[in-house]
Design an enzyme around this catalytic site. Structure first.
Site, PDB file in Angstrom:
ATOM      1  N   CYS A   1       3.191   0.024   8.694  1.00  0.00           N
ATOM      2  CA  CYS A   1       2.931  -1.318   8.149  1.00  0.00           C
ATOM      3  C   CYS A   1       2.953  -2.379   9.250  1.00  0.00           C
ATOM      4  O   CYS A   1       2.090  -2.393  10.112  1.00  0.00           O
ATOM      5  CB  CYS A   1       3.895  -1.626   7.007  1.00  0.00           C
TER       6      CYS A   1
ATOM      7  N   HIS B   1       2.869   2.046   3.065  1.00  0.00           N
ATOM      8  CA  HIS B   1       4.253   2.513   3.002  1.00  0.00           C
ATOM      9  C   HIS B   1       4.332   3.832   2.234  1.00  0.00           C
ATOM     10  O   HIS B   1       4.918   3.895   1.148  1.00  0.00           O
ATOM     11  CB  HIS B   1       5.138   1.470   2.311  1.00  0.00           C
TER      12      HIS B   1
ATOM     13  N   GLU C   1       6.263   6.109   2.727  1.00  0.00           N
ATOM     14  CA  GLU C   1       7.673   6.507   2.616  1.00  0.00           C
ATOM     15  C   GLU C   1       8.378   5.869   1.432  1.00  0.00           C
ATOM     16  O   GLU C   1       9.509   6.257   1.104  1.00  0.00           O
ATOM     17  CB  GLU C   1       8.417   6.164   3.918  1.00  0.00           C
TER      18      GLU C   1
END
Length: 302
Positions: A142, A235, A237
């Site tokens: 990001c 993102h 994750e």
């Protein structure tokens, strides 16, 4: 194989609950094996949550991984205790004489600032410059991806009309590239940002490959042709509820914010969102560790 993390790290209990093989430093020393050494530059405000998100991904491969956490010496964290930082984090001055097989630079909620206005920008650029000769491969996430594109390739970010928040479909441009090996032709991924980078600027730069993009979210996975840098503008994750918590936080601040797109079932904030990107998240991290770290890093640094 396990991840080796510091004793008493709060994420340890949750990782073990999730059946992720965790090994502490004492047991790791007894194994005759060359583990991968990964440095995580954690710029996110809720550092403990980011630790858990990244560690569960790094611990889901056949490779043994030693983890070190790095904090910015020139920035005072407001959402993580000083005791946690002092116990589990190092500063650049403490690691600069070491070599790492891989490094992760996380995102940071500072997109409203120009890069040079960020209080730790000089320190971060020193780390990025140091990584050229001391790290085999760097995964940037990001804002970290935007910072890497700006510092290494001169590609700046630009503001969006409103916050890009939600789950978006992405396409893979070249399935033969190892980083996206095994990806579906179309897959989901979360985004949460106020800025973007130009796909045109990326595509015309001979040093870069645009591996995945979205009609709504733009450029997503970018790989440098020397395979040193990987930039992921979203993102992957994130947990299933991370965007919901960010949305609630923004509302509590009185921000004029839209509901995350393609996220809540039936667009109803009272329904629990589902994680529809988990498998590709694990695949991206395992591909990175295997093809760009393990298979490229020297067994012994000079």
């Amino acid at each position: 194989m396990p991840i080796n993390i510091p004793k008493e790290l709060p994420a340890t209990e949750e990782l073990r609950h999730e059946k992720i093989f965790v090994m502490d430093e004492d047991r790791a020393r007894s194994q005759d094996i060359r583990p991968l050494n990964i440095l995580i530059v954690n710029l996110m405000p809720e550092k403990e949550r980011t630790e858990l998100q990244l560690l569960r991904l790094l611990g889901n491969t056949p490779l043994q991984v030693n983890i070190s956490f790095l904090r910015m010496k020139t920035h005072e964290a407001k959402n993580t205790s000083k005791s946690h930082l002092d116990t589990f984090y190092e500063t650049f001055g403490e690691v600069k004489d070491r070599r790492f097989d891989g490094m992760i630079i996380t995102g940071a909620p500072i997109e409203h600032l120009e890069f040079e206005e960020v209080d730790y920008w000089d320190e971060l650029t020193e780390i990025m410059e140091w990584s050229k000769s001391n790290v085999t491969s760097v995964l940037n996430i990001c804002w970290g991806a935007q910072a890497s594109l700006y510092y290494h390739y001169g590609i700046n970010k630009y503001p969006l009309p409103k916050k890009l928040s939600g789950i978006y479909q992405h396409r893979v441009s070249d399935q033969t590239i190892n980083l996206v090996r095994g990806f579906e032709d179309i897959f989901n991924a979360p985004h949460s940002r106020y800025t973007a980078v130009s796909m045109e600027d990326i595509e015309k730069d001979p040093r870069l490959l645009l591996l995945s993009s979205s009609e709504e979210a733009g450029a997503f996975i970018i790989l440098s042709k020397d395979e040193k840098h990987i930039m992921v503008t979203g993102h992957l994750e994130y947990d299933a509820d991370t965007l919901a918590e960010e949305y609630a936080r923004d509302l509590s601040k009185g921000l004029d914010i839209s509901i995350p797109e393609n996220y809540f079932p039936n667009n109803d904030v009272n329904q629990h969102p589902l994680n529809t990107w988990r498998s590709h998240t694990h695949l991206l991290f395992s591909n990175w560790l295997n093809y760009y770290v393990y298979q490229q890093t020297p067994y012994q640094w000079d």
